[in-house]
Design a protein around this motif. Sequence first.
Motif, PDB file in Angstrom:
ATOM      1  N   VAL A 175      -6.075  -1.745  -1.896  1.00  0.00           N
ATOM      2  CA  VAL A 175      -4.457  -2.080  -2.614  1.00  0.00           C
ATOM      3  C   VAL A 175      -4.340  -3.218  -2.089  1.00  0.00           C
ATOM      4  O   VAL A 175      -3.604  -4.187  -3.223  1.00  0.00           O
ATOM      5  CB  VAL A 175      -3.799  -0.846  -3.201  1.00  0.00           C
ATOM      6  N   MET A 176      -3.669  -3.508  -1.340  1.00  0.00           N
ATOM      7  CA  MET A 176      -2.254  -4.622  -0.671  1.00  0.00           C
ATOM      8  C   MET A 176      -3.300  -5.075  -0.278  1.00  0.00           C
ATOM      9  O   MET A 176      -2.684  -6.473  -0.589  1.00  0.00           O
ATOM     10  CB  MET A 176      -1.885  -4.374   1.043  1.00  0.00           C
ATOM     11  N   ALA A 177      -4.286  -6.165  -0.068  1.00  0.00           N
ATOM     12  CA  ALA A 177      -5.046  -7.416  -0.240  1.00  0.00           C
ATOM     13  C   ALA A 177      -6.098  -7.067  -1.224  1.00  0.00           C
ATOM     14  O   ALA A 177      -6.386  -8.680  -1.448  1.00  0.00           O
ATOM     15  CB  ALA A 177      -6.308  -7.180   1.146  1.00  0.00           C
ATOM     16  N   GLY A 178      -5.606  -6.737  -2.685  1.00  0.00           N
ATOM     17  CA  GLY A 178      -5.501  -7.235  -3.686  1.00  0.00           C
ATOM     18  C   GLY A 178      -7.501  -7.048  -3.848  1.00  0.00           C
ATOM     19  O   GLY A 178      -8.307  -7.315  -5.335  1.00  0.00           O
ATOM     20  N   HIS A 214      -0.366   3.835  -4.972  1.00  0.00           N
ATOM     21  CA  HIS A 214       0.200   4.048  -5.842  1.00  0.00           C
ATOM     22  C   HIS A 214       1.455   2.698  -5.975  1.00  0.00           C
ATOM     23  O   HIS A 214       2.123   2.817  -6.969  1.00  0.00           O
ATOM     24  CB  HIS A 214       0.455   4.934  -6.426  1.00  0.00           C
ATOM     25  N   VAL A 215       2.585   3.154  -4.397  1.00  0.00           N
ATOM     26  CA  VAL A 215       3.319   2.573  -4.437  1.00  0.00           C
ATOM     27  C   VAL A 215       3.230   1.318  -4.600  1.00  0.00           C
ATOM     28  O   VAL A 215       4.120   0.277  -5.524  1.00  0.00           O
ATOM     29  CB  VAL A 215       4.499   2.956  -3.554  1.00  0.00           C
ATOM     30  N   ALA A 223       2.811   8.080  -8.030  1.00  0.00           N
ATOM     31  CA  ALA A 223       2.789   8.303  -6.317  1.00  0.00           C
ATOM     32  C   ALA A 223       3.977   9.797  -6.078  1.00  0.00           C
ATOM     33  O   ALA A 223       3.498  10.306  -4.998  1.00  0.00           O
ATOM     34  CB  ALA A 223       3.744   7.124  -6.340  1.00  0.00           C
ATOM     35  N   ARG A 224       4.557   9.444  -7.039  1.00  0.00           N
ATOM     36  CA  ARG A 224       5.557  10.912  -6.465  1.00  0.00           C
ATOM     37  C   ARG A 224       4.443  12.270  -6.455  1.00  0.00           C
ATOM     38  O   ARG A 224       5.184  12.886  -5.747  1.00  0.00           O
ATOM     39  CB  ARG A 224       6.621  11.526  -7.773  1.00  0.00           C
ATOM     40  N   ALA A 247       9.907  11.639   2.803  1.00  0.00           N
ATOM     41  CA  ALA A 247      11.176  11.415   2.700  1.00  0.00           C
ATOM     42  C   ALA A 247      12.117   9.778   2.375  1.00  0.00           C
ATOM     43  O   ALA A 247      12.158   9.472   1.607  1.00  0.00           O
ATOM     44  CB  ALA A 247      12.134  12.323   3.458  1.00  0.00           C
ATOM     45  N   TYR A 248      11.294   9.084   3.172  1.00  0.00           N
ATOM     46  CA  TYR A 248      11.318   7.266   3.236  1.00  0.00           C
ATOM     47  C   TYR A 248      10.581   6.548   1.597  1.00  0.00           C
ATOM     48  O   TYR A 248      10.933   6.324   0.815  1.00  0.00           O
ATOM     49  CB  TYR A 248      10.728   6.693   4.390  1.00  0.00           C
ATOM     50  N   GLN A 249       9.536   7.433   1.593  1.00  0.00           N
ATOM     51  CA  GLN A 249       8.573   7.158   0.443  1.00  0.00           C
ATOM     52  C   GLN A 249       8.978   7.450  -1.151  1.00  0.00           C
ATOM     53  O   GLN A 249       9.094   7.099  -2.090  1.00  0.00           O
ATOM     54  CB  GLN A 249       7.404   7.125   0.271  1.00  0.00           C
TER      55      GLN A 249
END
Length: 284
Positions: A175-178, A214-215, A223-224, A247-249
């Motif tokens: 996902v991050m790399a497209g 999903h984020v 994502a939730r 918690a951060y996400q």
Amino acid sequence: FSGGATATAARAVCAGDDIEPGEVEAALGRLVDKSLVHLDRTPVGARFGMLQTLADYAAGKLAARDDAADVAHRHAAWVHELTSTVAITRPDSGDIAHVRRIQVESANVLQAVAWALENDPLPGLPLAGNPGRHWFTPMQAGLAWSGLTSALDRADGAPDELVARARSLAGLAGVMAGHPGEGFAHADAALPLEERIGDPQRLGWAHFLRASQHVFSTEAQAARAWLDTAGRYFAEAGDDHGRAAVAYQRGVVAGLLGDLDEAHRLLTEAAASCRRAGNHMTLM
């Protein structure tokens, strides 16, 4: 080595049948005296290196030796031990010093992954997967994607534990790399394996990484739901490191949904949780 090495690394890799570990530094000292090796002082300690022309010549000499494969195996084993300190599921993997060491050794990491994929694919899975925190912190997701997918393509018969973790990490990297379609397909394939393994901590990380997909796709509601499940598994496993990451996400998701007050509250709480858990990388 690629990009130089510390004395500790040199002892781990260069000692063999005819060289004792204690003799390696003395040999390096003689090579420095002859200007065949140079010694550099860096913020993370002293490193030995060579001019590229000398390194290429030495690599040719090494390739002609009978023990060349043994040396490459030792180099890969050293990289595996080094990168395991930042594996995303380790409770102490938030140590910034560990991640900085991996960043300094990134050329050696890539070399070991490339060698394993060419010569011994099974170790390529953990070699490509262990530095997950390193790949994602400096946003080198393309390297993670190529390494993990190449390892998965060649690792027939690998244990489910290795394949499942590699697929989960490849899912986020994709996902991050497209490559979202392929990334989600890897994540989908990882979950049945993790459910068969049945370890709540592993299931927590598999769901957390799916939530992170999903984020990065700005699909906050999806994502939730995945974070809720990850949180339940981490609570069952007693994994404070995982709960701090969740918690951060959650705070990130609240921000994506436009609830900035809730995002501020959640991220403030997450920062405290991360400090208690020693998860300093999430704080970055």
